[in-house]
Design a protein around this motif. Structure first.
Motif, mmCIF file in Angstrom:
data_model
loop_
_atom_site.group_PDB
_atom_site.id
_atom_site.type_symbol
_atom_site.label_atom_id
_atom_site.label_comp_id
_atom_site.label_asym_id
_atom_site.label_seq_id
_atom_site.Cartn_x
_atom_site.Cartn_y
_atom_site.Cartn_z
ATOM 1 N N GLU A 1 0.931 -1.023 -0.530
ATOM 2 C CA GLU A 1 -0.105 0.703 -0.531
ATOM 3 C C GLU A 1 0.897 1.004 -0.439
ATOM 4 O O GLU A 1 1.850 1.220 0.086
ATOM 5 C CB GLU A 1 -0.694 -0.010 1.304
ATOM 6 N N SER A 2 0.718 2.455 0.059
ATOM 7 C CA SER A 2 1.107 3.905 -0.324
ATOM 8 C C SER A 2 1.085 4.502 1.474
ATOM 9 O O SER A 2 0.497 3.571 2.145
ATOM 10 C CB SER A 2 0.081 4.383 -1.368
ATOM 11 N N TYR A 3 1.685 5.644 0.973
ATOM 12 C CA TYR A 3 1.352 6.418 2.356
ATOM 13 C C TYR A 3 0.162 7.292 2.594
ATOM 14 O O TYR A 3 -0.212 7.317 1.120
ATOM 15 C CB TYR A 3 2.802 7.146 3.003
ATOM 16 N N ALA A 4 -0.496 7.488 3.617
ATOM 17 C CA ALA A 4 -1.580 8.244 3.259
ATOM 18 C C ALA A 4 -1.344 9.322 3.338
ATOM 19 O O ALA A 4 -0.308 9.815 3.209
ATOM 20 C CB ALA A 4 -2.373 8.213 5.246
ATOM 21 N N PHE A 5 -2.058 10.170 2.449
ATOM 22 C CA PHE A 5 -2.060 11.641 1.954
ATOM 23 C C PHE A 5 -3.331 12.031 2.052
ATOM 24 O O PHE A 5 -4.586 11.545 2.240
ATOM 25 C CB PHE A 5 -1.472 11.181 0.811
ATOM 26 N N PRO A 6 -3.289 13.854 1.742
ATOM 27 C CA PRO A 6 -4.599 14.172 2.653
ATOM 28 C C PRO A 6 -5.599 14.224 1.553
ATOM 29 O O PRO A 6 -5.184 13.972 0.272
ATOM 30 C CB PRO A 6 -4.312 15.392 2.884
ATOM 31 N N ARG A 7 -6.691 14.000 1.415
ATOM 32 C CA ARG A 7 -7.777 14.715 0.523
ATOM 33 C C ARG A 7 -7.833 15.532 -0.054
ATOM 34 O O ARG A 7 -8.109 16.270 0.693
ATOM 35 C CB ARG A 7 -9.429 13.956 1.186
ATOM 36 N N PRO A 8 -7.701 15.745 -1.459
ATOM 37 C CA PRO A 8 -7.768 16.486 -1.737
ATOM 38 C C PRO A 8 -9.500 17.769 -1.205
ATOM 39 O O PRO A 8 -10.407 16.959 -1.419
ATOM 40 C CB PRO A 8 -8.051 16.775 -3.295
ATOM 41 N N ALA A 9 -9.174 18.826 -0.743
ATOM 42 C CA ALA A 9 -10.165 20.125 -0.737
ATOM 43 C C ALA A 9 -11.562 20.084 -1.993
ATOM 44 O O ALA A 9 -12.650 20.511 -1.281
ATOM 45 C CB ALA A 9 -9.714 21.610 -0.984
ATOM 46 N N ASP A 10 -10.948 19.348 -2.834
ATOM 47 C CA ASP A 10 -12.548 19.686 -4.008
ATOM 48 C C ASP A 10 -12.775 18.161 -4.254
ATOM 49 O O ASP A 10 -13.447 17.962 -5.141
ATOM 50 C CB ASP A 10 -11.831 20.511 -5.255
ATOM 51 N N ASN A 11 -12.176 17.146 -3.548
ATOM 52 C CA ASN A 11 -12.357 16.069 -3.652
ATOM 53 C C ASN A 11 -12.285 15.416 -5.894
ATOM 54 O O ASN A 11 -12.364 14.635 -5.888
ATOM 55 C CB ASN A 11 -13.752 15.182 -4.062
ATOM 56 N N THR A 12 -10.683 16.079 -6.052
ATOM 57 C CA THR A 12 -10.914 16.062 -7.569
ATOM 58 C C THR A 12 -9.232 15.089 -7.260
ATOM 59 O O THR A 12 -7.924 15.665 -6.794
ATOM 60 C CB THR A 12 -10.744 17.338 -8.310
ATOM 61 N N TYR A 13 -9.244 14.297 -7.836
ATOM 62 C CA TYR A 13 -7.655 13.883 -8.045
ATOM 63 C C TYR A 13 -7.460 13.109 -9.430
ATOM 64 O O TYR A 13 -8.135 13.207 -10.017
ATOM 65 C CB TYR A 13 -8.059 11.958 -7.994
ATOM 66 N N THR A 14 -6.644 13.666 -9.834
ATOM 67 C CA THR A 14 -5.590 13.634 -11.227
ATOM 68 C C THR A 14 -4.854 13.057 -11.024
ATOM 69 O O THR A 14 -4.057 12.839 -10.446
ATOM 70 C CB THR A 14 -5.066 15.508 -11.651
ATOM 71 N N ILE A 15 -5.042 11.963 -12.473
ATOM 72 C CA ILE A 15 -4.335 10.507 -11.686
ATOM 73 C C ILE A 15 -3.351 10.327 -12.889
ATOM 74 O O ILE A 15 -4.527 9.853 -14.245
ATOM 75 C CB ILE A 15 -5.148 9.047 -11.132
#
Length: 532
Positions: A468-482
């Motif tokens: 697994e990855s490390y924990a990272f902050p949820r983006p404030a706008d709930n948008t994930y550029t992958i």
């Protein structure tokens, strides 16, 4: 007999003609219109996440050659099988714009009875005053006696960077300074702001320690004690010390079997950096213990070209090409694999993350079709794709080298989604193949996310451990550029320049992939696949 053979041949031809017009029978080579799972294999050589044609990449030692203004990547050559006792000679490649040029063997192993019968990690540095390159490395003795050194520091020199001569006299031994005579390795040499040379060596004194030596000429070294003591029962391999902006950093690989990752510490000064582990304090540089990647990236070391700083390490192969053989408390991943590169991103507070490399991104310049092959559950079949509940959209097959790009927006902070690879259907129906593999972006809490790797499908094991990855902050706008880059079985995922996740996933090539809503609701836009 001849008459019987004629009847049999006629029957076979009749069946073939009779089946020809049936729509359910599709040629196994009709890649564009089929979705069944197929077996795929890696190419013999990988060029983006470099693997030589013969063998594999071990520990990488990056070096920026100021004389040729080129990044050179020295590495330990892993053959499988290696010669008995004499293994891991130093090979090299020259890097430019996402491509690698093989330089062949740089420093050979010594003889079976010599200190450097096998070679371990080191570092290269240019001495301007002497117009000479120095390469410090680990000499591993073959079956050392109690009086001998299992590991010691040695060096070779060169005036042209191509032809190297080993110094047959210089040997730096740990037990001469109160350190272990068997764990004394991975010398890293750098200059401070006053141009004094420092050498950091991974060793033990009953407790893991980074020993420090200093020199003005790279030949005579003075012991300065511990650069850093390691916390608890940990051991920091492949140390790399550098200054970036106003911060000093130590990047290291944590050997502990339960962690096995690349991490870092930071300090405004070298003294502040050294104090990060004093008295097992654990002055972590960020909110996830300095982790830079997953267990699928190891022995990471860095180099700057004057504009950007990059890190190279290796992504391990898996035993039996088994995607679930990611290591455990009793089993390590295989040693060595393919050379993986990331760009280091420095944030305002001095913390570091790893991001995509522009040159690699530009290499994937052939636009591939994105075709919806199947929709399951409550999901749309055209962009913007919306998926709700437990649903997925299956897309057409990938190639050997793929860049998947998408922007995922979750409806709430708790929605769960993933991207599946190695996915397909059975040969006779639209049902899923028995297993496939999913990169899950999981809500750990309302404010944090973490990437998990899951084997899904009928008879699957679910979450695959230790990757697994490390924990990272949820983006404030709930948008994930992958952005997901694959080169054969190496898979690198970046999210919002805030998290990097490397893994080895066999079977990506020539198989389908999917967008998955696991819980909640997501909207996906800007979906593209590029290849080369």
């Amino acid at each position: 007999m001849k008459h019987a053979f004629s009847i049999l041949l006629f029957a076979v031809l009749f069946v073939m003609v009779g089946c020809k017009d049936k729509s359910e029978v599709v040629s196994p080579k009709d890649w564009e219109n089929t979705t069944y799972l197929t077996s795929s294999a890696d190419e013999q050589m990988s060029e983006t996440y470099y693997k030589p044609y013969c063998g594999f990449v071990g520990d990488v030692m990056p070096f920026y050659d100021v004389n040729t203004q080129a990044i050179r990547l020295f590495y330990l050559q892993e053959y499988r099988p290696n010669p008995t006792g004499t293994y891991h000679p130093i090979w090299g490649v020259r890097y430019a714009d996402g491509t690698y040029e093989n330089e062949g063997e740089i420093i050979p192993c010594g003889g079976l009875m010599e200190q450097d019968a096998a070679i371990g990690t080191g570092s290269c540095i240019w001495c301007k005053e002497q117009s000479k390159y120095y390469f410090f490395y680990t000499g591993n003795k073959y079956f050392p006696t109690a009086e001998e050194n299992g590991q010691a520091v040695q060096y070779a020199t060169s005036t042209d960077g191509k032809n190297w001569s080993k110094n047959s006299v210089f040997v730096l031994r740990g037990n001469d300074y109160g350190y272990s005579n068997n764990d004394f390795r991975d010398p890293f040499v750098f200059q401070d702001d006053d141009n004094l040379y420092h050498m950091i060596v991974s060793t033990t004194t009953g407790k893991g320690t980074l020993a420090e030596f200093t020199s003005t000429d790279l030949q005579s070294w003075t012991h300065k004690g511990a650069f850093m003591t390691m916390m608890w029962d940990r051991f920091y391999e492949c140390p790399d010390v550098f200054k970036m902006g106003d911060w000093w950093y130590l990047v290291y690989s944590e050997q502990h079997i339960a962690i096995r990752r690349v991490q870092y510490f930071k300090g405004r000064t070298l003294s502040e950096l050294k104090a990060c582990t004093a008295n097992d304090a654990g002055k972590w540089p960020d909110d996830h213990e300095g982790f830079l990647d997953s267990r699928g990236f190891y022995a990471g070391k860095t180099v700057s070209d004057g504009q950007n700083r990059y890190i190279w390490g290796w992504c391990p192969t898996r035993k039996g090409n088994n995607n679930t053989a990611t290591g455990s408390d009793k089993e390590e991943p295989e040693w060595g694999g393919a050379m993986v590169m990331h760009r280091i991103i420095q944030h305002e507070d001095g913390s570091l993350t790893l991001g995509k490399v522009p040159a690699i991104d530009a290499k994937y310049n052939k636009v591939a079709p994105v075709k919806v092959m199947r929709v399951q559950g409550e999901a749309t079949d055209a962009e913007p794709f919306t998926l709700t509940g437990t649903s997925n959209i299956l897309f057409n097959r990938l190639g050997n080298h793929n860049h998947l790009h998408m922007v995922v927006t979750t409806a709430t902070e708790q929605d769960n989604f993933g991207i599946s690879l190695c996915r397909g259907t059975s040969m006779v129906s639209a049902a899923d193949s028995s297993v496939y593999y999913t990169i899950v972006v999981n809500p750990e809490s309302a404010s944090q996310r973490k990437i998990y790797f899951e084997q899904r499908g009928e008879g699957s094991i679910g979450q695959v451990g230790y990757i697994e990855s490390y924990a990272f902050p949820r983006p404030a706008d709930n948008t994930y550029t992958i952005d997901i880059y694959t080169d054969n079985s190496v898979c690198v995922t970046y999210i919002n320049d805030n998290v990097c996740w490397t893994n080895r996933i066999y079977g990506i090539q020539k198989n389908c992939w999917s967008l998955d809503c696991i819980a909640g609701s997501i909207t996906v836009t800007d979906v593209s696949v590029t290849q080369y």
